[in-house]
Design a protein around this motif. Structure first.
Motif, mmCIF file in Angstrom:
data_model
loop_
_atom_site.group_PDB
_atom_site.id
_atom_site.type_symbol
_atom_site.label_atom_id
_atom_site.label_comp_id
_atom_site.label_asym_id
_atom_site.label_seq_id
_atom_site.Cartn_x
_atom_site.Cartn_y
_atom_site.Cartn_z
ATOM 1 N N SER A 1 37.940 96.485 36.903
ATOM 2 C CA SER A 1 39.020 95.971 37.730
ATOM 3 C C SER A 1 39.098 94.460 37.543
ATOM 4 C CB SER A 1 38.810 96.317 39.204
ATOM 5 O OG SER A 1 39.968 95.978 39.962
ATOM 6 N N PHE A 2 40.063 93.838 38.225
ATOM 7 C CA PHE A 2 40.303 92.410 38.067
ATOM 8 C C PHE A 2 40.917 91.856 39.345
ATOM 9 C CE2 PHE A 2 44.122 94.636 36.812
ATOM 10 C CZ PHE A 2 45.132 93.903 37.403
ATOM 11 N N SER A 3 41.024 90.541 39.415
ATOM 12 C CA SER A 3 41.653 89.881 40.556
ATOM 13 C C SER A 3 42.507 88.728 40.038
ATOM 14 C CB SER A 3 40.603 89.347 41.536
ATOM 15 O OG SER A 3 41.218 88.580 42.554
ATOM 16 N N VAL A 4 43.815 88.809 40.248
ATOM 17 C CA VAL A 4 44.721 87.750 39.829
ATOM 18 C C VAL A 4 44.573 86.532 40.733
ATOM 19 C CG1 VAL A 4 47.152 87.140 39.549
ATOM 20 C CG2 VAL A 4 46.342 89.365 38.787
ATOM 21 N N ARG A 5 44.208 86.744 41.997
ATOM 22 C CA ARG A 5 44.072 85.624 42.927
ATOM 23 C C ARG A 5 42.881 84.740 42.587
ATOM 24 N NH1 ARG A 5 44.053 88.323 48.724
ATOM 25 N NH2 ARG A 5 42.612 89.689 47.605
ATOM 26 N N VAL B 1 42.087 85.686 34.075
ATOM 27 C CA VAL B 1 41.854 86.178 35.429
ATOM 28 C C VAL B 1 40.389 86.596 35.551
ATOM 29 C CG1 VAL B 1 44.231 86.990 35.560
ATOM 30 C CG2 VAL B 1 42.424 88.589 34.935
ATOM 31 N N TRP B 2 39.964 86.778 36.787
ATOM 32 C CA TRP B 2 38.580 87.159 37.044
ATOM 33 C C TRP B 2 38.414 88.662 36.875
ATOM 34 C CZ3 TRP B 2 36.280 90.159 40.983
ATOM 35 C CH2 TRP B 2 34.894 90.069 41.051
ATOM 36 N N GLU B 3 37.400 89.072 36.139
ATOM 37 C CA GLU B 3 37.075 90.489 35.958
ATOM 38 C C GLU B 3 35.759 90.788 36.657
ATOM 39 O OE1 GLU B 3 36.974 91.090 31.783
ATOM 40 O OE2 GLU B 3 39.151 90.964 31.532
ATOM 41 N N LEU C 1 52.155 93.197 37.225
ATOM 42 C CA LEU C 1 53.284 93.134 36.294
ATOM 43 C C LEU C 1 54.024 91.803 36.409
ATOM 44 C CD1 LEU C 1 54.900 96.692 36.566
ATOM 45 C CD2 LEU C 1 53.853 95.681 34.534
ATOM 46 N N PHE C 2 54.040 91.222 37.604
ATOM 47 C CA PHE C 2 54.777 89.985 37.851
ATOM 48 C C PHE C 2 53.889 88.746 37.813
ATOM 49 C CE2 PHE C 2 56.690 93.521 40.124
ATOM 50 C CZ PHE C 2 57.995 93.472 39.686
ATOM 51 N N THR C 3 52.567 88.935 37.802
ATOM 52 C CA THR C 3 51.668 87.790 37.959
ATOM 53 C C THR C 3 50.721 87.565 36.786
ATOM 54 O OG1 THR C 3 50.143 89.225 39.180
ATOM 55 C CG2 THR C 3 51.703 87.913 40.476
ATOM 56 N N ALA C 4 50.577 88.542 35.896
ATOM 57 C CA ALA C 4 49.638 88.406 34.781
ATOM 58 C C ALA C 4 50.154 89.165 33.573
ATOM 59 C CB ALA C 4 48.251 88.918 35.185
ATOM 60 N N HIS C 5 49.550 88.910 32.433
ATOM 61 C CA HIS C 5 49.922 89.599 31.190
ATOM 62 C C HIS C 5 48.802 89.417 30.181
ATOM 63 C CE1 HIS C 5 51.125 85.409 30.476
ATOM 64 N NE2 HIS C 5 50.863 85.659 29.194
ATOM 65 N N GLN C 6 48.862 90.162 29.105
ATOM 66 C CA GLN C 6 47.889 89.991 28.034
ATOM 67 C C GLN C 6 48.319 88.826 27.145
ATOM 68 O OE1 GLN C 6 47.228 93.621 25.902
ATOM 69 N NE2 GLN C 6 46.070 94.563 27.552
ATOM 70 N N LYS C 7 47.389 87.956 26.858
ATOM 71 C CA LYS C 7 47.691 86.741 26.100
ATOM 72 C C LYS C 7 48.206 87.078 24.698
ATOM 73 C CE LYS C 7 45.654 82.430 24.438
ATOM 74 N NZ LYS C 7 45.972 82.603 23.007
ATOM 75 N N ARG C 8 49.286 86.395 24.311
ATOM 76 C CA ARG C 8 49.786 86.476 22.947
ATOM 77 C C ARG C 8 49.136 85.380 22.109
ATOM 78 N NH1 ARG C 8 51.687 90.322 26.207
ATOM 79 N NH2 ARG C 8 53.607 91.307 25.468
ATOM 80 N N SER C 9 49.142 85.590 20.807
ATOM 81 C CA SER C 9 48.494 84.633 19.913
ATOM 82 C C SER C 9 49.176 83.270 19.935
ATOM 83 C CB SER C 9 48.473 85.191 18.486
ATOM 84 O OG SER C 9 49.800 85.442 18.032
ATOM 85 N N TRP C 10 50.477 83.236 20.254
ATOM 86 C CA TRP C 10 51.214 81.973 20.247
ATOM 87 C C TRP C 10 51.132 81.230 21.571
ATOM 88 C CZ3 TRP C 10 54.747 82.465 24.109
ATOM 89 C CH2 TRP C 10 55.182 83.769 24.423
#
Length: 242
Positions: free
Chosen positions: A179-183, A172-174, A156-165
């Protein structure tokens, strides 16, 4: 002569940071080529050592060495990008102290990175919150069912879904299994900025140099408002009274 040299060093650093703040915000890159920074660093070091008398100032030399070590450590730990590290190394050799304030480079990089971190966290949290309270109320991490609750909470504090703007984001790595990894981020190049699709889970590439410039200005303002030598004189004057 010493005062003029100190002001010259400050103007050199401010000019470099101002130019790079513009390019960092607009393009997420540094201004100029490596040879330009080599010349700037050599010029700043020469002004510090000779007209500024830095070769006789043990505290300033320790500040320079400590700043260089700290910047290289952060670069090695991938906290600072290569371009930001080069900029900070020039600050280390040009402005290791100002107005009696020692360890200026360490203060600049610590506070600058901290401010950047707060800005990035606020950006992610705001976008994720807006997505949660939107009419459909979808979680930004619904497409990753294998990601545990703690990973989702941290994201919640480190990633988000990209907006068009949005433009300056890195996917991030999937793992391909939900699952995924923000690091870990995907291999990325500046040419790929526009290729990231909207809705992809990303980390934002926040500009660092404007915050470095802000911290330098705050240090200068503090040094001018509360000069250390004035504090020492006032203490001695107070001790003379019965």
């Amino acid at each position: 002569m010493l005062q003029y040299a100190e002001h010259a060093r400050l103007l050199l650093v401010l000019g470099m940071l101002a130019a790079n703040s513009y390019t960092d915000v607009r393009f997420r890159t540094v201004w100029g080529a490596d040879r330009h920074y080599a010349m700037l660093g050599a010029l700043g070091l020469c002004i510090f050592l000779f007209p500024g008398g830095g070769w006789q100032d043990t505290g300033a030399l320790m500040s320079m060495a400590g700043g260089i070590t700290f910047v290289l450590l952060l670069w090695r730990c991938r906290v600072l990008a290569s371009g930001d590290s080069i900029i900070m190394l020039i600050v280390c050799v040009t402005l290791p102290e100002y107005g009696g304030v020692q360890f200026v480079p360490i203060l600049v990089v610590l506070l600058g990175v901290t401010l950047t971190g707060f800005a990035v966290v606020a950006h992610n949290l705001a976008l994720n919150t807006l997505q949660y309270i939107s009419p459909d109320g979808r979680s930004p991490f619904d497409r990753y069912p294998a990601a545990g609750p703690w990973k989702r909470a941290a994201a919640l504090f480190t990633a988000h879904q990209k907006r068009s703007w949005e433009k300056y984001v890195v996917p991030v790595w999937e793992d391909g299994r939900g699952s995924f990894s923000v690091r870990r981020t995907q291999q990325f190049d500046r040419r790929d900025w526009k290729a990231v699709p909207a809705g992809r889970l990303v980390v934002v590439a926040g500009p660092v140099v404007p915050y470095l410039l802000l911290v330098v200005l705050l240090i200068v303002a503090a040094a001018e408002a509360f000069p250390p030598h004035a504090v020492v004189v006032s203490q001695h004057a107070g001790a003379a009274w019965p």
